[in-house]
Enzyme design. Sequence first.
Site, short mmCIF file in Angstrom:
data_model
loop_
_atom_site.label_atom_id
_atom_site.label_comp_id
_atom_site.label_asym_id
_atom_site.label_seq_id
_atom_site.Cartn_x
_atom_site.Cartn_y
_atom_site.Cartn_z
N LYS A 169 0.84 -1.19 0.00
CA LYS A 169 0.00 0.00 0.00
C LYS A 169 0.88 1.25 0.00
CE LYS A 169 -1.92 2.72 3.14
NZ LYS A 169 -1.96 3.95 2.38
N GLU A 244 10.31 0.72 10.17
CA GLU A 244 11.30 1.77 9.88
C GLU A 244 10.61 3.09 10.14
OE1 GLU A 244 14.30 1.27 9.38
OE2 GLU A 244 14.52 -0.70 8.48
N CYS A 278 13.94 10.55 6.39
CA CYS A 278 14.01 10.02 7.76
C CYS A 278 15.39 10.23 8.36
CB CYS A 278 13.62 8.54 7.76
SG CYS A 278 14.50 7.58 6.55
N GLU A 380 10.60 15.26 15.82
CA GLU A 380 11.14 15.05 14.48
C GLU A 380 10.58 16.14 13.57
OE1 GLU A 380 9.59 11.84 12.04
OE2 GLU A 380 11.49 11.68 10.98
P1 NAD Z 1 2.56 7.85 8.10
O1 NAD Z 1 2.86 6.95 9.25
O2 NAD Z 1 1.53 8.89 8.28
O3 NAD Z 1 2.11 7.01 6.83
C1 NAD Z 1 2.91 5.98 6.29
C2 NAD Z 1 2.00 4.96 5.62
O4 NAD Z 1 1.20 4.33 6.62
C3 NAD Z 1 1.03 5.56 4.61
O5 NAD Z 1 0.89 4.67 3.52
C4 NAD Z 1 -0.28 5.61 5.41
O6 NAD Z 1 -1.43 5.59 4.60
C5 NAD Z 1 -0.18 4.35 6.24
N1 NAD Z 1 -0.99 4.34 7.46
C6 NAD Z 1 -1.43 5.39 8.21
N2 NAD Z 1 -2.16 4.95 9.25
C7 NAD Z 1 -2.18 3.59 9.18
C8 NAD Z 1 -2.76 2.57 9.97
N3 NAD Z 1 -3.48 2.84 11.05
N4 NAD Z 1 -2.57 1.28 9.60
C9 NAD Z 1 -1.84 0.98 8.51
N5 NAD Z 1 -1.27 1.90 7.72
C10 NAD Z 1 -1.43 3.20 8.04
O7 NAD Z 1 3.98 8.49 7.68
P2 NAD Z 1 4.26 9.56 6.55
O8 NAD Z 1 3.84 10.90 7.05
O9 NAD Z 1 3.73 9.08 5.25
O10 NAD Z 1 5.87 9.48 6.46
C11 NAD Z 1 6.72 10.26 7.21
C12 NAD Z 1 7.35 9.46 8.34
O11 NAD Z 1 8.01 8.31 7.82
C13 NAD Z 1 8.41 10.23 9.07
O12 NAD Z 1 8.26 10.03 10.46
C14 NAD Z 1 9.71 9.60 8.59
O13 NAD Z 1 10.80 9.76 9.46
C15 NAD Z 1 9.30 8.20 8.42
N6 NAD Z 1 10.22 7.49 7.52
C16 NAD Z 1 11.06 6.55 8.04
C17 NAD Z 1 11.98 5.90 7.22
C18 NAD Z 1 12.90 4.85 7.74
O14 NAD Z 1 13.39 4.05 6.96
N7 NAD Z 1 13.15 4.79 9.04
C19 NAD Z 1 12.03 6.21 5.85
C20 NAD Z 1 11.17 7.18 5.37
C21 NAD Z 1 10.25 7.81 6.21
#
Ligand code: NAD
Length: 476
Positions: A169, A244, A278, A380
Amino acid sequence: MHMRINGAEMPSVSAEWRDVLNPATWEVIDRVPDGTSEDVRVAVESAESAFQKWSEKATRERGILLFHAASNVREQHKDLARLLTMEQGKPLREATDEVRGFCNVLEFYAGLSSQPAGDAVRLGAQGDCMVLHEPLGVCGAIIPWNMPVLIMGWKVAPALLAGNTMVLKPSSTAPLTILSISKILDEAGLPPGVLNIVTGSGASTGEAIITHPSIQKVSFTGSCATGCRISELAGARNKDVVLELGGSDPMIVMNDADLPKAVEGALRGRFYNAGQTCTAVKRLFVHKDIAESFIRQLKVRVESLNVGDGLDPRVEMGPLNNRQQFETLSGTMKSVRENEEGTILTGGSPLKGKGYDNGYFFEPTLVRDVIADSPLLTGEIFGPVLPVVVVPDLATAIRQANLSPYGLGASVWTSDLATVKRVYHEVHAGIIWVNRHLTVLPEIPFGGTKESGIGRENGYRALEGYTRTKTLFLGW
Ligand code: NAD
């Protein structure tokens, strides 16, 4: 664009659609189906049907297919990069790097396909053991919008090479390039059902993937809050997860550092992808002896950044990806100003005026003398804002670096090996860079400590993570 299930384009059973906006212009560039748990059910079923044949192929055959797919994606990288810029906002050069990075990941794992996986153990009089690494079955992947294509590669390549099938997804604000790439993979010969892409919200399609009984493992990249929710849902069902999550990487610049190199490192480390990475440099600790000169040089470079629509080849920093990001960052900076949490040296506000009014553009921002409990240091910050803290010595830098609840990456800029040794051993992070920051490659394990997550992606171990051992004990 439609979802991709069982090798074909699919609308959602909901018959609902979501617009995908260009964050630099607010124009609708396309729409994707607003998926439901029923769509997930269909996708998981097709992944289950595809599993047996796919897992029975020789690993080498799967590897050859990944090589072929990577080559087809490379051929189309210009169009894909353009699409990525339009939906995500990043400059074309960065989007091109990301699409190429995806191909590198596919090729890295394809290259592992000729290595034997498994063990044989001789147990003397008791017998001999053979240990096979079997694929898990259908795996789930949920990914964010900031580096969607690269992160897709980190999950898809090892999972598929190991013989699993997958339901993935994407985020609702960057699904298009992923759908286009998945079509290229299907056309390269991936059997129908091996990789399925379901679009929709986290609460509907995301949770339906995690809770589906046939999903064996979930690999998630995204925020800590969502990671906790996923952990709860998966834990209650004893499912394996890789999480992650967020980071607030420290960059420590010592008084023996190569200053021009460190200035460029901080600039790229923080402002690449408009700060939405990230492992971006999210806290900068500078030794007092060189602080004034370093900050002066960095401010000049920050103010010189060319911000605009990423499709313009001269642009060095694009807009933020979405309204929520933009409003959160604007709110954070408002409170920094109102509560005097630091001295804003440059930037601090949304960009206004010609070319900026219909996009989520934010000024590249530098803040110094930040107070210890400011969210700039404790949280963050996912945007182009760099807090700078002047420190008297290495011990203080390390202590402050470790105050964050996160532990993804960290860097030290120095020419002294003893300093490197201390930072490597004492700073809590999954990766410590020396005289660079941000570089993540398919060969290197990647992942965090503390609230930054559980598990590792990339490298050989990530491939093993998509398998379980099965032992044959031969008692002669
Ligand atoms: P997010 O958690 O809002 O969303 C990520 C994904 O999760 C999206 O596809 C979203 O639709 C889905 N999602 C949201 N709620 C959910 C639920 N209840 N159940 C299942 N899926 C759900 O994050 P974002 O705003 O899209 O991304 C930014 C964050 O990602 C930042 O905190 C960043 O640091 C982190 N990030 C981490 C890494 C890493 O490798 N550690 C890499 C890139 C981004």
